[in-house]
Motif scaffolding. Structure first.
Motif, PDB file in Angstrom:
ATOM      1  N   ASN A   1      30.458 -21.611 -29.214  1.00 18.33           N
ATOM      2  CA  ASN A   1      30.199 -22.409 -30.240  1.00 18.33           C
ATOM      3  C   ASN A   1      30.708 -23.861 -30.306  1.00 18.33           C
ATOM      4  O   ASN A   1      29.855 -24.834 -30.924  1.00 18.33           O
ATOM      5  CB  ASN A   1      30.550 -21.810 -31.797  1.00 18.33           C
TER       6      ASN A   1
ATOM      7  N   ARG B   1      27.415 -17.750 -23.888  1.00 17.96           N
ATOM      8  CA  ARG B   1      27.461 -17.988 -25.461  1.00 17.96           C
ATOM      9  C   ARG B   1      28.772 -18.705 -25.753  1.00 17.96           C
ATOM     10  O   ARG B   1      29.782 -18.949 -24.857  1.00 17.96           O
ATOM     11  CB  ARG B   1      27.699 -16.648 -26.065  1.00 17.96           C
TER      12      ARG B   1
ATOM     13  N   GLY C   1      22.414 -22.027 -28.776  1.00 18.88           N
ATOM     14  CA  GLY C   1      22.491 -21.453 -30.102  1.00 18.88           C
ATOM     15  C   GLY C   1      21.211 -21.657 -30.784  1.00 18.88           C
ATOM     16  O   GLY C   1      20.390 -22.069 -30.121  1.00 18.88           O
ATOM     17  N   ILE C   2      21.356 -21.619 -32.262  1.00 22.76           N
ATOM     18  CA  ILE C   2      20.035 -21.748 -32.846  1.00 22.76           C
ATOM     19  C   ILE C   2      20.345 -23.058 -33.718  1.00 22.76           C
ATOM     20  O   ILE C   2      19.150 -23.768 -33.800  1.00 22.76           O
ATOM     21  CB  ILE C   2      20.005 -20.558 -33.729  1.00 22.76           C
ATOM     22  N   SER C   3      21.152 -23.601 -34.289  1.00 27.18           N
ATOM     23  CA  SER C   3      21.473 -24.806 -35.003  1.00 27.18           C
ATOM     24  C   SER C   3      22.757 -25.500 -34.416  1.00 27.18           C
ATOM     25  O   SER C   3      23.474 -24.912 -34.125  1.00 27.18           O
ATOM     26  CB  SER C   3      21.377 -24.463 -36.283  1.00 27.18           C
TER      27      SER C   3
ATOM     28  N   GLN D   1      25.677 -23.464 -33.535  1.00 27.14           N
ATOM     29  CA  GLN D   1      25.506 -22.171 -34.250  1.00 27.14           C
ATOM     30  C   GLN D   1      24.933 -20.978 -33.999  1.00 27.14           C
ATOM     31  O   GLN D   1      23.938 -21.209 -33.309  1.00 27.14           O
ATOM     32  CB  GLN D   1      25.429 -22.582 -35.825  1.00 27.14           C
ATOM     33  N   GLN D   2      25.257 -19.901 -34.418  1.00 24.07           N
ATOM     34  CA  GLN D   2      24.329 -18.801 -33.999  1.00 24.07           C
ATOM     35  C   GLN D   2      24.181 -18.540 -32.426  1.00 24.07           C
ATOM     36  O   GLN D   2      23.103 -18.159 -31.982  1.00 24.07           O
ATOM     37  CB  GLN D   2      23.035 -18.560 -34.721  1.00 24.07           C
ATOM     38  N   SER D   3      25.515 -18.742 -31.658  1.00 21.63           N
ATOM     39  CA  SER D   3      25.245 -18.743 -30.521  1.00 21.63           C
ATOM     40  C   SER D   3      24.750 -17.378 -29.754  1.00 21.63           C
ATOM     41  O   SER D   3      23.960 -17.296 -28.767  1.00 21.63           O
ATOM     42  CB  SER D   3      26.452 -19.147 -29.555  1.00 21.63           C
ATOM     43  N   ARG D   4      25.305 -16.262 -30.305  1.00 20.62           N
ATOM     44  CA  ARG D   4      25.076 -14.896 -29.851  1.00 20.62           C
ATOM     45  C   ARG D   4      23.441 -14.847 -30.035  1.00 20.62           C
ATOM     46  O   ARG D   4      22.594 -14.312 -29.101  1.00 20.62           O
ATOM     47  CB  ARG D   4      25.558 -13.759 -30.360  1.00 20.62           C
ATOM     48  N   GLN D   5      22.771 -14.986 -31.156  1.00 24.31           N
ATOM     49  CA  GLN D   5      21.349 -14.939 -31.266  1.00 24.31           C
ATOM     50  C   GLN D   5      20.414 -15.817 -30.469  1.00 24.31           C
ATOM     51  O   GLN D   5      19.678 -15.478 -29.977  1.00 24.31           O
ATOM     52  CB  GLN D   5      21.285 -15.262 -32.814  1.00 24.31           C
ATOM     53  N   GLY D   6      20.992 -17.036 -30.268  1.00 28.57           N
ATOM     54  CA  GLY D   6      20.176 -17.974 -29.298  1.00 28.57           C
ATOM     55  C   GLY D   6      20.552 -17.636 -28.053  1.00 28.57           C
ATOM     56  O   GLY D   6      19.129 -17.595 -27.194  1.00 28.57           O
TER      57      GLY D   6
END
Length: 161
Positions: A92, A90, A104-106, A118-123
């Protein structure tokens, strides 16, 4: 068998961008440091992205024994052992990695932080869930992107010379 594929989509002076795939499906975006070669013609430790290639990966603990530790995948034998402790984890910003791969996601770009994922934890969690039955395997990191210099050259049509 290749378990993960990273396809690089952009090389910039501020970072290297890509998409990470599992079973030919994208599971996230990834951010790495820019690409730098040292005088020994190998990538610069703690400053460069991972060189393209196929690497063995194994599940391990990031910051083992410390509060907040978590499972990650670590690449083995990067450049014949020249690079060690290269992980998928994880984070950013490029400053969050010393040569590892952030998921990440984006993507986002701003003047203060440069390029970020962005949204590293989710990705990252999505990636780890897709790999929940894998303890060790292989990752392919490949180039598809043009460098900034190549993208300027690609605007030139050699047939109109």
């Amino acid at each position: 068998m290749i378990d993960l594929i990273v396809v690089r989509t952009a090389y910039t002076k501020k970072g290297t961008l890509g998409t990470i795939y599992r079973n030919n499906l994208p599971v996230g975006l990834c951010l790495e440091r820019p690409f730098f070669f040292g005088p020994d013609k190998r990538t610069v430790k703690n400053e460069s992205c991972i060189p393209p290639g196929v690497y063995k990966i194994k599940r391990t603990m990031r910051h083992a024994g410390k509060p907040g530790s978590y499972e990650v995948f670590q690449l083995e034998d990067v450049e014949g052992g020249h690079r060690t402790a290269i992980q998928i984890h994880r984070g950013n910003f490029v400053k969050d990695t010393l040569g590892c791969l952030l998921v990440g996601i984006s993507f986002s770009v701003d003047d203060e932080n440069g390029i970020s994922v962005q949204q590293s934890r989710q990705g990252f969690n999505r990636l780890m869930k897709s790999m929940e039955v894998v303890d060790s395997g292989y990752i392919l990191i490949r180039e598809q992107a043009l460098t900034e210099d190549e993208s300027r050259l690609s605007a030139h049509d050699p047939d109109n010379s």
